[in-house]
Design a protein around this motif. Sequence first.
Motif, PDB file in Angstrom:
ATOM      1  N   HIS A 112       0.836  -1.191   0.000  1.00  0.00           N
ATOM      2  CA  HIS A 112       0.000   0.000   0.000  1.00  0.00           C
ATOM      3  C   HIS A 112       0.873   1.244   0.000  1.00  0.00           C
ATOM      4  O   HIS A 112       1.967   1.263   0.565  1.00  0.00           O
ATOM      5  N   ILE A 131      -0.041   7.053   1.601  1.00  0.00           N
ATOM      6  CA  ILE A 131      -1.334   7.728   1.765  1.00  0.00           C
ATOM      7  C   ILE A 131      -2.417   6.726   2.164  1.00  0.00           C
ATOM      8  O   ILE A 131      -3.237   6.986   3.044  1.00  0.00           O
ATOM      9  N   SER A 132      -2.422   5.545   1.508  1.00  0.00           N
ATOM     10  CA  SER A 132      -3.403   4.509   1.832  1.00  0.00           C
ATOM     11  C   SER A 132      -3.239   4.030   3.269  1.00  0.00           C
ATOM     12  O   SER A 132      -4.222   3.807   3.981  1.00  0.00           O
ATOM     13  N   ARG A 133      -1.977   3.901   3.703  1.00  0.00           N
ATOM     14  CA  ARG A 133      -1.734   3.465   5.078  1.00  0.00           C
ATOM     15  C   ARG A 133      -2.266   4.470   6.089  1.00  0.00           C
ATOM     16  O   ARG A 133      -2.855   4.103   7.114  1.00  0.00           O
ATOM     17  N   LEU A 134      -2.057   5.761   5.815  1.00  0.00           N
ATOM     18  CA  LEU A 134      -2.539   6.803   6.722  1.00  0.00           C
ATOM     19  C   LEU A 134      -4.065   6.806   6.778  1.00  0.00           C
ATOM     20  O   LEU A 134      -4.662   6.992   7.845  1.00  0.00           O
ATOM     21  N   LYS A 135      -4.707   6.589   5.627  1.00  0.00           N
ATOM     22  CA  LYS A 135      -6.168   6.542   5.592  1.00  0.00           C
ATOM     23  C   LYS A 135      -6.692   5.366   6.408  1.00  0.00           C
ATOM     24  O   LYS A 135      -7.689   5.482   7.132  1.00  0.00           O
ATOM     25  N   MET A 136      -6.029   4.204   6.275  1.00  0.00           N
ATOM     26  CA  MET A 136      -6.465   3.024   7.029  1.00  0.00           C
ATOM     27  C   MET A 136      -6.289   3.228   8.525  1.00  0.00           C
ATOM     28  O   MET A 136      -7.126   2.823   9.327  1.00  0.00           O
ATOM     29  N   LYS A 137      -5.185   3.879   8.890  1.00  0.00           N
ATOM     30  CA  LYS A 137      -4.970   4.173  10.312  1.00  0.00           C
ATOM     31  C   LYS A 137      -6.037   5.115  10.849  1.00  0.00           C
ATOM     32  O   LYS A 137      -6.523   4.964  11.970  1.00  0.00           O
ATOM     33  N   ALA A 138      -6.390   6.110  10.025  1.00  0.00           N
ATOM     34  CA  ALA A 138      -7.421   7.073  10.436  1.00  0.00           C
ATOM     35  C   ALA A 138      -8.779   6.402  10.584  1.00  0.00           C
ATOM     36  O   ALA A 138      -9.547   6.700  11.501  1.00  0.00           O
ATOM     37  N   ASN A 139      -9.086   5.464   9.682  1.00  0.00           N
ATOM     38  CA  ASN A 139     -10.373   4.765   9.736  1.00  0.00           C
ATOM     39  C   ASN A 139     -10.502   3.878  10.969  1.00  0.00           C
ATOM     40  O   ASN A 139     -11.603   3.646  11.461  1.00  0.00           O
ATOM     41  N   SER A 172      -8.723   4.317  13.954  1.00  0.00           N
ATOM     42  CA  SER A 172      -8.062   4.960  15.088  1.00  0.00           C
ATOM     43  C   SER A 172      -8.811   4.641  16.372  1.00  0.00           C
ATOM     44  O   SER A 172      -9.981   4.247  16.366  1.00  0.00           O
ATOM     45  N   ARG A 178     -12.024   6.627  16.777  1.00  0.00           N
ATOM     46  CA  ARG A 178     -13.177   6.121  16.033  1.00  0.00           C
ATOM     47  C   ARG A 178     -13.753   4.884  16.702  1.00  0.00           C
ATOM     48  O   ARG A 178     -14.976   4.693  16.745  1.00  0.00           O
TER      49      ARG A 178
END
Length: 333
Positions: free
Chosen positions: A219, A222-230, A232, A235
């Motif tokens: 990945h 950027i994809s990794r950061l998005k997955m981490k944000a999803n 977190s 959340r």
Amino acid sequence: YNHSPKWSKLNKYKNGNLYEKLVKRQNANNFKDNTIKFKTPLGLRHNSISTLTNNNTDPDITNLKSEEDYDLEPYKIWNSKILTEFLTEKKLNSVYCYENLHLDSTRKKIQTDTKNLSGIYLILNKVTLDYYIGSAATNRFYARFTNHLIYFRGSKIVKLAVKKYKLNQFAFLILELFPEVVNRTNNKRLLDLEDFYLKSLLPNYNILTEAGSSFGYKHTEISRLKMKANYSQERRNKIGILNKGKTLSKETIEKIKEKAIIRDKPNYSEQALLNMKKNSKSVILYNLDNTVYGEFSSIVEAAKSVGCSEKTIRRALKTEKNFLKRRFIVKYL
């Protein structure tokens, strides 16, 4: 297939140029005998004019004496110059080549020609010469074609390329036919064939480097950061307290009850019930004094006998002491 690369026979050739030994090319003087007029074991005629020669050049079809001499009437539509040069450069002889993919007639021809066939296909961007390679099980070539190029349910990279360059700038090629009907037993051989094409031709539209596996895919940051944000912790906490402390109203509870009462029960045929009984495991129930309460051919029958849910019995079987309703001990026979 006389005009298809014999990738499956790779082990026979341990030295020398890979393509030179696998792709047997004919001399231009023998063009009459080698022009597309062969038949596959399924009786389908070759649809391409990409016959390769020993001197690494394509036969010049514009200098042929006459069409009558070579019986080229069924092949009035030739591959474009770009496609022919691509096949020459890669030293490939495709089984079928399709251009003008935006036309309905082309799509119908693909559906007709590839019916009940399986094998390896290639999607070529004629502008950038980037390409995608994949495999199709029996009678799935047309599905692969539409998923990638029409409905955009396949490769995301191909989808973006088609939207940018338009469908008429792409070609769909059948590189090799798989000689058997694909099933669970021989599917691995088809994937091995695809894997060899991937490693030999190195298509840059393919994200994965191994057929049938996501091994090697990385990945982007950027994809990794998005997955981490999803996922977190913040959340997770929000989801956890979403329904915490909430209760259903009496009206909602009554509606749920009504739906449950009128829900249709599954109506199994006698044969289906017999099949389920064959696959079920027999259980035995003991009273707490270790006397036998009864033997049952299935968990469902045992549940009916003692008036509980089959899930209750399954949970009891997973526990260490196998206690059921504080009255029985349940075990598999």
